[in-house]
Design an enzyme around this catalytic site. Structure first.
Site, PDB file in Angstrom:
ATOM      1  CB  VAL A  64      46.274  18.800  18.310  1.00  0.00           C
ATOM      2  CG1 VAL A  64      47.536  18.133  18.572  1.00  0.00           C
ATOM      3  CG2 VAL A  64      46.308  20.140  17.495  1.00  0.00           C
TER       4      VAL A  64
ATOM      5  CD  GLN B  43      51.431  20.282  15.561  1.00  0.00           C
ATOM      6  OE1 GLN B  43      52.236  20.212  14.918  1.00  0.00           O
ATOM      7  NE2 GLN B  43      50.460  20.947  15.356  1.00  0.00           N
ATOM      8  CB  CYS B  44      49.029  14.795  15.886  1.00  0.00           C
ATOM      9  SG  CYS B  44      48.609  16.402  15.120  1.00  0.00           S
ATOM     10  CB  CYS B  45      52.491  11.327  18.132  1.00  0.00           C
ATOM     11  SG  CYS B  45      52.550  10.851  16.275  1.00  0.00           S
TER      12      CYS B  45
ATOM     13  CB  THR C  58      46.875  10.958  19.925  1.00  0.00           C
ATOM     14  OG1 THR C  58      46.511  11.998  19.143  1.00  0.00           O
ATOM     15  CG2 THR C  58      46.057   9.975  20.253  1.00  0.00           C
TER      16      THR C  58
END
Length: 192
Positions: free
Chosen positions: A92, A121-123, A126
């Site tokens: 992710v 999610q991914c943003c 991160t």
């Protein structure tokens, strides 16, 4: 070309895979996401910031994130340059399954500007990991997007807009990142 600042724009999962899910993509909370990302990319390049392109891959799944599908590539509206960082992740967040941290460190990067697809999610993940790794993080919410989550066993439905606002609140109030917009990011950086 090497960056002339300590800042990198992370473009996360702005890839064709998402558009191959027409019902999901039609419900995206921010249809202007690619326009805003393009503005950030142009500004980063003009300012001498690094640009890092992150795509998501799920090898062997046979789905739209399987590299064999041909869709694990940056959308046609955006064009990575050969000298810019390009990594493909299988997790992710953009760090755990790539050498992104090493590449950023080699360029002297200490500040990250995060944009891309899926806001929460991914943003968001991160951005959180980046903060833990010691980066100063700016999160450009209007250069991200997500889709609604339908209700399921044990959880309620959440609109894409609510997910985006929730991410701003969690990242901003908990000091994981400074929340900004494309216009503010471009104006603020131009004033420096």
């Amino acid at each position: 070309m090497s960056p002339t600042t300590d800042t990198a724009l992370l473009v996360i999962d702005a890839q064709e895979s998402f558009r191959q899910r027409p019902d999901d993509w039609a419900a995206t909370a921010n249809p202007q996401v690619f326009d805003n990302i393009a503005l950030l990319v142009a500004h980063a390049r003009a300012a001498g910031d690094a640009v890092a392109w992150v795509t998501h891959s799920e090898p062997g799944t046979g789905g739209v994130f399987d590299p064999d599908s041909g869709f694990v590539r940056v959308v046609t509206e955006l064009e990575p340059r050969a000298d810019e960082i390009q990594v493909t992740k299988t997790t992710v967040n953009a760090f755990t399954s790539t050498d992104l941290q090493r590449q950023l460190a080699a360029r002297g990067i200490g500040r990250l500007v995060v944009c891309g697809i899926r806001t929460e999610q991914c943003c968001e993940t991160t951005a959180r990991i980046a903060g833990d790794l010691g980066f100063v993080v700016e999160f450009v919410t209007d250069a991200t997007t997500t889709s609604p989550i339908p209700a399921g066993p044990g959880y309620a439905a959440v609109s894409g807009d609510d997910l985006m606002r929730r991410t701003e609140s969690v990242l901003g109030a908990r000091e994981f990142a400074t929340i900004t917009t494309t216009a503010r990011r471009v104006r603020a950086a131009a004033a420096v």
